[in-house]
Design an enzyme around this catalytic site. Sequence first.
Site, PDB file in Angstrom:
ATOM      1  N   ASP A   1      -8.980 -16.275 -16.922  1.00 49.22           N
ATOM      2  CA  ASP A   1      -9.807 -16.812 -15.852  1.00 49.22           C
ATOM      3  C   ASP A   1     -10.845 -17.812 -16.389  1.00 49.22           C
ATOM      4  O   ASP A   1     -11.546 -17.504 -17.358  1.00 49.22           O
ATOM      5  CB  ASP A   1     -10.534 -15.615 -15.202  1.00 49.22           C
ATOM      6  CG  ASP A   1     -11.146 -15.944 -13.869  1.00 49.22           C
ATOM      7  OD1 ASP A   1     -10.397 -16.251 -12.934  1.00 49.22           O
ATOM      8  OD2 ASP A   1     -12.390 -15.884 -13.760  1.00 49.22           O
TER       9      ASP A   1
ATOM     10  N   ASP B   1      -4.573 -10.297 -15.958  1.00 46.41           N
ATOM     11  CA  ASP B   1      -5.639 -11.259 -15.723  1.00 46.41           C
ATOM     12  C   ASP B   1      -6.787 -10.903 -16.652  1.00 46.41           C
ATOM     13  O   ASP B   1      -7.233  -9.757 -16.676  1.00 46.41           O
ATOM     14  CB  ASP B   1      -6.085 -11.189 -14.255  1.00 46.41           C
ATOM     15  CG  ASP B   1      -6.438 -12.546 -13.695  1.00 46.41           C
ATOM     16  OD1 ASP B   1      -7.193 -13.262 -14.350  1.00 46.41           O
ATOM     17  OD2 ASP B   1      -5.950 -12.873 -12.592  1.00 46.41           O
TER      18      ASP B   1
ATOM     19  N   HIS C   1      -4.132 -17.049  -5.531  1.00 47.86           N
ATOM     20  CA  HIS C   1      -5.002 -16.279  -4.654  1.00 47.86           C
ATOM     21  C   HIS C   1      -6.251 -17.054  -4.230  1.00 47.86           C
ATOM     22  O   HIS C   1      -7.058 -16.528  -3.474  1.00 47.86           O
ATOM     23  CB  HIS C   1      -5.398 -14.982  -5.370  1.00 47.86           C
ATOM     24  CG  HIS C   1      -6.161 -15.264  -6.620  1.00 47.86           C
ATOM     25  ND1 HIS C   1      -5.574 -15.806  -7.745  1.00 47.86           N
ATOM     26  CD2 HIS C   1      -7.474 -15.129  -6.925  1.00 47.86           C
ATOM     27  CE1 HIS C   1      -6.492 -15.982  -8.676  1.00 47.86           C
ATOM     28  NE2 HIS C   1      -7.654 -15.575  -8.206  1.00 47.86           N
ATOM     29  N   ASP C   2      -6.445 -18.254  -4.749  1.00 46.51           N
ATOM     30  CA  ASP C   2      -7.607 -19.070  -4.392  1.00 46.51           C
ATOM     31  C   ASP C   2      -7.248 -20.247  -3.489  1.00 46.51           C
ATOM     32  O   ASP C   2      -8.136 -20.988  -3.086  1.00 46.51           O
ATOM     33  CB  ASP C   2      -8.249 -19.669  -5.662  1.00 46.51           C
ATOM     34  CG  ASP C   2      -8.834 -18.630  -6.595  1.00 46.51           C
ATOM     35  OD1 ASP C   2      -9.236 -17.556  -6.120  1.00 46.51           O
ATOM     36  OD2 ASP C   2      -8.895 -18.907  -7.810  1.00 46.51           O
TER      37      ASP C   2
ATOM     38  N   ASP D   1      -3.970   3.777   2.700  1.00 46.37           N
ATOM     39  CA  ASP D   1      -5.419   3.681   2.887  1.00 46.37           C
ATOM     40  C   ASP D   1      -5.820   2.238   3.218  1.00 46.37           C
ATOM     41  O   ASP D   1      -7.000   1.912   3.284  1.00 46.37           O
ATOM     42  CB  ASP D   1      -6.175   4.177   1.645  1.00 46.37           C
ATOM     43  CG  ASP D   1      -5.877   3.343   0.405  1.00 46.37           C
ATOM     44  OD1 ASP D   1      -5.042   2.407   0.479  1.00 46.37           O
ATOM     45  OD2 ASP D   1      -6.481   3.623  -0.651  1.00 46.37           O
TER      46      ASP D   1
ATOM     47  N   ASP E   1       0.853  -1.190   0.000  1.00 42.14           N
ATOM     48  CA  ASP E   1       0.000   0.000   0.000  1.00 42.14           C
ATOM     49  C   ASP E   1       0.890   1.242   0.000  1.00 42.14           C
ATOM     50  O   ASP E   1       1.655   1.459   0.934  1.00 42.14           O
ATOM     51  CB  ASP E   1      -0.880  -0.052   1.262  1.00 42.14           C
ATOM     52  CG  ASP E   1      -1.763   1.173   1.401  1.00 42.14           C
ATOM     53  OD1 ASP E   1      -1.921   1.905   0.408  1.00 42.14           O
ATOM     54  OD2 ASP E   1      -2.297   1.367   2.514  1.00 42.14           O
TER      55      ASP E   1
ATOM     56  N   GLU F   1      -6.595 -20.677 -17.338  1.00 40.41           N
ATOM     57  CA  GLU F   1      -7.032 -21.306 -16.084  1.00 40.41           C
ATOM     58  C   GLU F   1      -8.131 -22.289 -16.450  1.00 40.41           C
ATOM     59  O   GLU F   1      -9.178 -21.903 -16.979  1.00 40.41           O
ATOM     60  CB  GLU F   1      -7.569 -20.269 -15.084  1.00 40.41           C
ATOM     61  CG  GLU F   1      -7.743 -20.896 -13.711  1.00 40.41           C
ATOM     62  CD  GLU F   1      -8.811 -20.243 -12.833  1.00 40.41           C
ATOM     63  OE1 GLU F   1      -8.746 -20.431 -11.612  1.00 40.41           O
ATOM     64  OE2 GLU F   1      -9.719 -19.569 -13.347  1.00 40.41           O
TER      65      GLU F   1
ATOM     66  N   ASN G   1      -0.179   4.553  -0.342  1.00 46.31           N
ATOM     67  CA  ASN G   1      -0.761   5.799   0.171  1.00 46.31           C
ATOM     68  C   ASN G   1      -1.485   5.614   1.506  1.00 46.31           C
ATOM     69  O   ASN G   1      -2.279   6.460   1.910  1.00 46.31           O
ATOM     70  CB  ASN G   1      -1.713   6.416  -0.865  1.00 46.31           C
ATOM     71  CG  ASN G   1      -2.875   5.482  -1.181  1.00 46.31           C
ATOM     72  OD1 ASN G   1      -2.848   4.307  -0.823  1.00 46.31           O
ATOM     73  ND2 ASN G   1      -3.895   6.007  -1.826  1.00 46.31           N
TER      74      ASN G   1
ATOM     75  N   ASP H   1      -1.726  -1.208  -3.933  1.00 47.18           N
ATOM     76  CA  ASP H   1      -2.007  -0.438  -5.145  1.00 47.18           C
ATOM     77  C   ASP H   1      -0.860  -0.539  -6.146  1.00 47.18           C
ATOM     78  O   ASP H   1       0.190  -1.127  -5.855  1.00 47.18           O
ATOM     79  CB  ASP H   1      -2.310   1.027  -4.780  1.00 47.18           C
ATOM     80  CG  ASP H   1      -1.311   1.573  -3.773  1.00 47.18           C
ATOM     81  OD1 ASP H   1      -0.098   1.461  -4.052  1.00 47.18           O
ATOM     82  OD2 ASP H   1      -1.730   2.070  -2.700  1.00 47.18           O
TER      83      ASP H   1
HETATM   84  O1  TEU Z   1     -11.341 -19.216 -10.108  1.00 48.10           O
HETATM   85  C1  TEU Z   1     -12.065 -20.308 -10.603  1.00 48.10           C
HETATM   86  C2  TEU Z   1     -11.883 -21.439  -9.677  1.00 48.10           C
HETATM   87  O2  TEU Z   1     -10.815 -21.885  -9.434  1.00 48.10           O
HETATM   88  C3  TEU Z   1     -13.000 -22.008  -8.971  1.00 48.10           C
HETATM   89  O3  TEU Z   1     -13.942 -21.082  -8.599  1.00 48.10           O
HETATM   90  C4  TEU Z   1     -13.624 -23.135  -9.724  1.00 48.10           C
HETATM   91  O4  TEU Z   1     -14.187 -22.692 -10.918  1.00 48.10           O
HETATM   92  C5  TEU Z   1     -14.699 -23.762  -8.898  1.00 48.10           C
HETATM   93  O5  TEU Z   1     -14.133 -24.122  -7.688  1.00 48.10           O
HETATM   94  C6  TEU Z   1     -15.285 -24.977  -9.543  1.00 48.10           C
HETATM   95  O6  TEU Z   1     -14.469 -26.099  -9.342  1.00 48.10           O
HETATM   96  C7  TEU Z   1     -11.247 -18.052 -10.830  1.00 48.10           C
HETATM   97  C8  TEU Z   1     -10.495 -17.001 -10.035  1.00 48.10           C
HETATM   98  O7  TEU Z   1      -9.183 -17.437  -9.831  1.00 48.10           O
HETATM   99  C9  TEU Z   1     -11.230 -16.732  -8.751  1.00 48.10           C
HETATM  100  O8  TEU Z   1     -10.531 -15.856  -7.895  1.00 48.10           O
HETATM  101  C10 TEU Z   1     -12.571 -16.151  -9.115  1.00 48.10           C
HETATM  102  O9  TEU Z   1     -13.353 -15.989  -7.962  1.00 48.10           O
HETATM  103  C11 TEU Z   1     -13.312 -17.039 -10.114  1.00 48.10           C
HETATM  104  O10 TEU Z   1     -12.519 -17.520 -11.181  1.00 48.10           O
HETATM  105  C12 TEU Z   1     -14.424 -16.235 -10.757  1.00 48.10           C
HETATM  106  O11 TEU Z   1     -13.876 -15.268 -11.587  1.00 48.10           O
HETATM  107 CA    CA Z   2      -3.476   2.197  -1.287  1.00 47.35          CA
END
Ligand code: TEU
Ligand code: CA
Length: 558
Positions: free
Chosen positions: A198, A97, A331-332, A24, A20, A255, A22, A28
């Site tokens: 995605d 992305d 991130h998931d 907040d 971050d 993905e 700034n 960013d």
């Molecule tokens: O993620 C898709 C994903 O990994 C899962 O949601 C999967 O489709 C589901 O578990 C069914 O098995 C991507 C992004 O990485 C995630 O952050 C988003 O929330 C999602 O797509 C929607 O855009």
């Molecule tokens: Ca910020």
Amino acid sequence: MEKWWQNAVIYQVYPASFQDSNNDGIGDLKGITQRLDYIKKLGADVLWLSPIYQSPQVDNGYDISDYRAINPDFGNMNDFDALLAKAHKLGLKIMMDLVVNHTSNEHKWFQESRKGKDNPYRDYYIWRDGKNGGAPNNWGSFFTGPAWQYDSETDQYYLHLFAPEQPDLNWENPNVRHSVYDMMNWWADKGVDGFRMDVINYISKPENLPDAKKDPNEMYANPEPLVANGHRVHEFLREMNQAVLSKRQLISVGETPSVTTEEAKKYANLDNSELNMVFQFEHMGLDGNSDPALGRWADRKASLKDLRANLTKWQKALAGKAWNSLYWNNHDQPRVVSRFGDDKSEKNRVLSAKMLATMLHMQQGTPYIYEGEEIGMTNAYFPNLNDYVDIDSINSYHQIVDQQHLVDDKTMMKYIEMHSRDNARTPMQWDSTQNAGFSKHQPWEKMNPNFEKINVQQALDDPNSIFYYYQKLIEFRHTLPVITNGTYELVPGNEDDEQIYAFTRTNSDTTLLIILNYTDNTLSRDYDLPSDAKILISNYPDDQGNTIRPYEAKVYQY
Ligand code: TEU
Ligand code: CA
């Protein structure tokens, strides 16, 4: 014959949680720019930016309301241009992305589409009449609840595989497809180096949208078998390849949840007719619940046998034909050291993080490192549902505990501690000062309380840190062709070993023998080693031959 992205290493940044600038509380673009030298020092070649576009942030930016504007929390287009320029100056590429299975419901296409059945944008989305007083079919959303939202404006339902605020685009409509390609070309003209796409294998829906198979415990049917790898997806991707990718030197990563090795050979064929590589999920599903209604919500560790069998299957199936991504984290996903490693003691955290890094980085494919993985960041273990921000964790709790009563609060919280996507999204731990040097303001997502011990400053000060181990692995990928092009074989007899994973990589002049202890036991195994074998890398200071210590990882080269 080899392509540049075949020995590249990708570093993923989650913009809200990186730095971050700034104060907040939200990371960013300027913050990322400030930290580019760090990513360069690690040695990565490509920076994958999770979405930075204008978005109401219902799903943290995976709900985009304007593909050509920057989310004001992250800065503006000048900040983006500055980031791109500095990255290029350092020799780092930027991968955007691309979220085009769906948009935000605030996107102007959807705002128009809602207005009426004869609006020119009506067919940008998937609208259907209801059936028997309910939704058009029995599909559930991946974020719980039905996959259809009723809209009284026109008395029809629209499809949303994810949140109701994420309506699915209708890829059957050529105008949708060409709008997407135009947007991609617009970013490519700006100078970005590629796209991570995605859920790109969900874009072709089945004709007539039939009901899906429903397990008795499920409230709605899982549409995944019907929407993944649909009948026109390869046609669409070939068209995209012609319209955008083949005209330029762009990296492209799909993905692709629920992709088989056979399908992967189409998406990521080395003939480059579709995408450069898949980003598939099978190894991420090995510790899921045996009850399909609970999906990934579980608390068991994947067995080495399952993990090795799965990694080996992908290594073998794609060799010489197609290309895979190698990853433990994004991130998931929860933090790998907490998931497949051991974060219970400091010693085992460091050893097991390095062991898992060795397992991954010695395979064929393009490796990904998710921010904080290189310093062994762990799951957050937040005990209260209030500490979680992710729509998926919160919705799942309410559905599974309050609505379906499948498990009690205590069990579900345990599952969430282990699998919540928030584990990946706690802010980057830079140093031991307030909020780990991420921000002087209370961060949008709570800090992992262990930042005083686990942080970048500490890692850079310790020559034996996980950071420097990753740095070496990256350097080997750049300098040892066998890691990119060597064949993969399990050491004979290793197939059923429940504790040790041992494999070789071989090309015409080099062999690597990789030995990994997945447990905290001291074990003994015999390996035939030529007399000229030397240790390339190990997470212990010395080699004890046939004695293999807790979480030991060693690579012999000969
Ligand atoms: O993620 C898709 C994903 O990994 C899962 O949601 C999967 O489709 C589901 O578990 C069914 O098995 C991507 C992004 O990485 C995630 O952050 C988003 O929330 C999602 O797509 C929607 O855009
Ligand atoms: Ca910020």
